[in-house]
Design a protein around this motif. Structure first.
Motif, mmCIF file in Angstrom:
data_model
loop_
_atom_site.group_PDB
_atom_site.id
_atom_site.type_symbol
_atom_site.label_atom_id
_atom_site.label_comp_id
_atom_site.label_asym_id
_atom_site.label_seq_id
_atom_site.Cartn_x
_atom_site.Cartn_y
_atom_site.Cartn_z
ATOM 1 N N LEU A 39 0.842 -1.179 0.000
ATOM 2 C CA LEU A 39 0.000 0.000 0.000
ATOM 3 C C LEU A 39 0.883 1.238 0.000
ATOM 4 O O LEU A 39 1.730 1.389 0.870
ATOM 5 C CB LEU A 39 -0.917 0.013 1.223
ATOM 6 C CG LEU A 39 -2.052 1.012 1.075
ATOM 7 C CD1 LEU A 39 -3.339 0.392 1.530
ATOM 8 C CD2 LEU A 39 -1.746 2.286 1.796
ATOM 9 N N GLU A 40 0.707 2.071 -1.011
ATOM 10 C CA GLU A 40 1.507 3.281 -1.152
ATOM 11 C C GLU A 40 0.630 4.494 -0.913
ATOM 12 O O GLU A 40 -0.514 4.532 -1.359
ATOM 13 C CB GLU A 40 2.115 3.355 -2.555
ATOM 14 C CG GLU A 40 3.053 2.221 -2.853
ATOM 15 C CD GLU A 40 3.575 2.245 -4.270
ATOM 16 O OE1 GLU A 40 4.653 1.673 -4.495
ATOM 17 O OE2 GLU A 40 2.914 2.823 -5.155
ATOM 18 N N ARG A 84 3.841 12.050 -4.670
ATOM 19 C CA ARG A 84 2.779 12.136 -5.677
ATOM 20 C C ARG A 84 3.355 12.072 -7.090
ATOM 21 O O ARG A 84 2.774 11.461 -7.980
ATOM 22 C CB ARG A 84 1.973 13.413 -5.499
ATOM 23 C CG ARG A 84 0.833 13.510 -6.506
ATOM 24 C CD ARG A 84 0.009 14.735 -6.307
ATOM 25 N NE ARG A 84 -0.703 14.620 -5.049
ATOM 26 C CZ ARG A 84 -1.426 15.600 -4.540
ATOM 27 N NH1 ARG A 84 -1.521 16.749 -5.157
ATOM 28 N NH2 ARG A 84 -2.051 15.440 -3.400
ATOM 29 N N GLU A 85 4.516 12.683 -7.289
ATOM 30 C CA GLU A 85 5.143 12.667 -8.607
ATOM 31 C C GLU A 85 5.543 11.253 -9.025
ATOM 32 O O GLU A 85 5.707 10.982 -10.207
ATOM 33 C CB GLU A 85 6.396 13.564 -8.620
ATOM 34 C CG GLU A 85 6.122 15.022 -8.340
ATOM 35 C CD GLU A 85 5.924 15.331 -6.856
ATOM 36 O OE1 GLU A 85 5.258 16.343 -6.564
ATOM 37 O OE2 GLU A 85 6.401 14.559 -5.991
ATOM 38 N N GLY A 86 5.684 10.366 -8.062
ATOM 39 C CA GLY A 86 6.067 8.990 -8.347
ATOM 40 C C GLY A 86 4.906 8.098 -8.727
ATOM 41 O O GLY A 86 5.102 6.956 -9.123
ATOM 42 N N VAL A 90 -2.334 7.251 -9.821
ATOM 43 C CA VAL A 90 -3.220 7.230 -8.652
ATOM 44 C C VAL A 90 -3.863 8.590 -8.464
ATOM 45 O O VAL A 90 -5.065 8.701 -8.214
ATOM 46 C CB VAL A 90 -2.455 6.795 -7.381
ATOM 47 C CG1 VAL A 90 -3.283 7.018 -6.138
ATOM 48 C CG2 VAL A 90 -2.052 5.342 -7.503
ATOM 49 N N HIS A 91 -3.062 9.640 -8.609
ATOM 50 C CA HIS A 91 -3.611 10.995 -8.477
ATOM 51 C C HIS A 91 -4.660 11.248 -9.559
ATOM 52 O O HIS A 91 -5.730 11.806 -9.277
ATOM 53 C CB HIS A 91 -2.487 12.026 -8.543
ATOM 54 C CG HIS A 91 -2.972 13.429 -8.362
ATOM 55 N ND1 HIS A 91 -3.467 13.881 -7.166
ATOM 56 C CD2 HIS A 91 -3.066 14.461 -9.228
ATOM 57 C CE1 HIS A 91 -3.841 15.144 -7.303
ATOM 58 N NE2 HIS A 91 -3.606 15.508 -8.546
#
Length: 128
Positions: A39-40, A84-86, A90-91
């Protein structure tokens, strides 16, 4: 393998919203029958509170406690922070969910925008 979005109109804290998302993600993964989970989250505070061995006295405590208990149902689990950039896909999925008028779940599928972002991320990481 799957993703989802659930509305919580009375949640006005980003930290609480992320902690609830972690719980829903774990439950969704269990419901799908997966024995292992990574879970990230892009909210380091939530990840740290779940990973803590000591007592958590933060506002996320009820959710992190439940997440720790749900995690015990997996053969193997890992919680990790990812910027978030990774994980733009998901975003993009979250933005798509916010635009939806109802809860949304995708199994072996994703919103088109998330697919486009993931494909763009994959191409930009290819070695020259």
């Amino acid at each position: 393998m799957g993703s989802g979005f659930q509305r919580h109109n009375l949640v006005h804290s980003v930290v609480i919203a992320e902690a609830i998302a972690v719980l829903h993600g774990l439950q969704f993964t269990l419901d799908m029958g997966f024995p292992k989970v990574i879970l990230e989250s892009d909210l380091r505070l939530v990840v740290n509170n779940i990973q803590k061995l000591s007592e958590d006295y933060s506002e996320t405590r009820p959710f992190t406690w439940d997440a720790k208990n749900l995690a015990k149902k997996f053969q193997c689990y890992r919680f990790q922070f990812i910027a978030r950039e990774g994980n733009g896909a998901v975003h993009a999925s979250a933005v798509e969910g916010i635009r939806a008028e109802r809860d949304s779940f995708w199994v072996e599928d994703v919103p088109l925008k998330a697919l486009e972002v993931a494909d763009s991320d994959r191409r930009s990481r290819r070695p020259p």
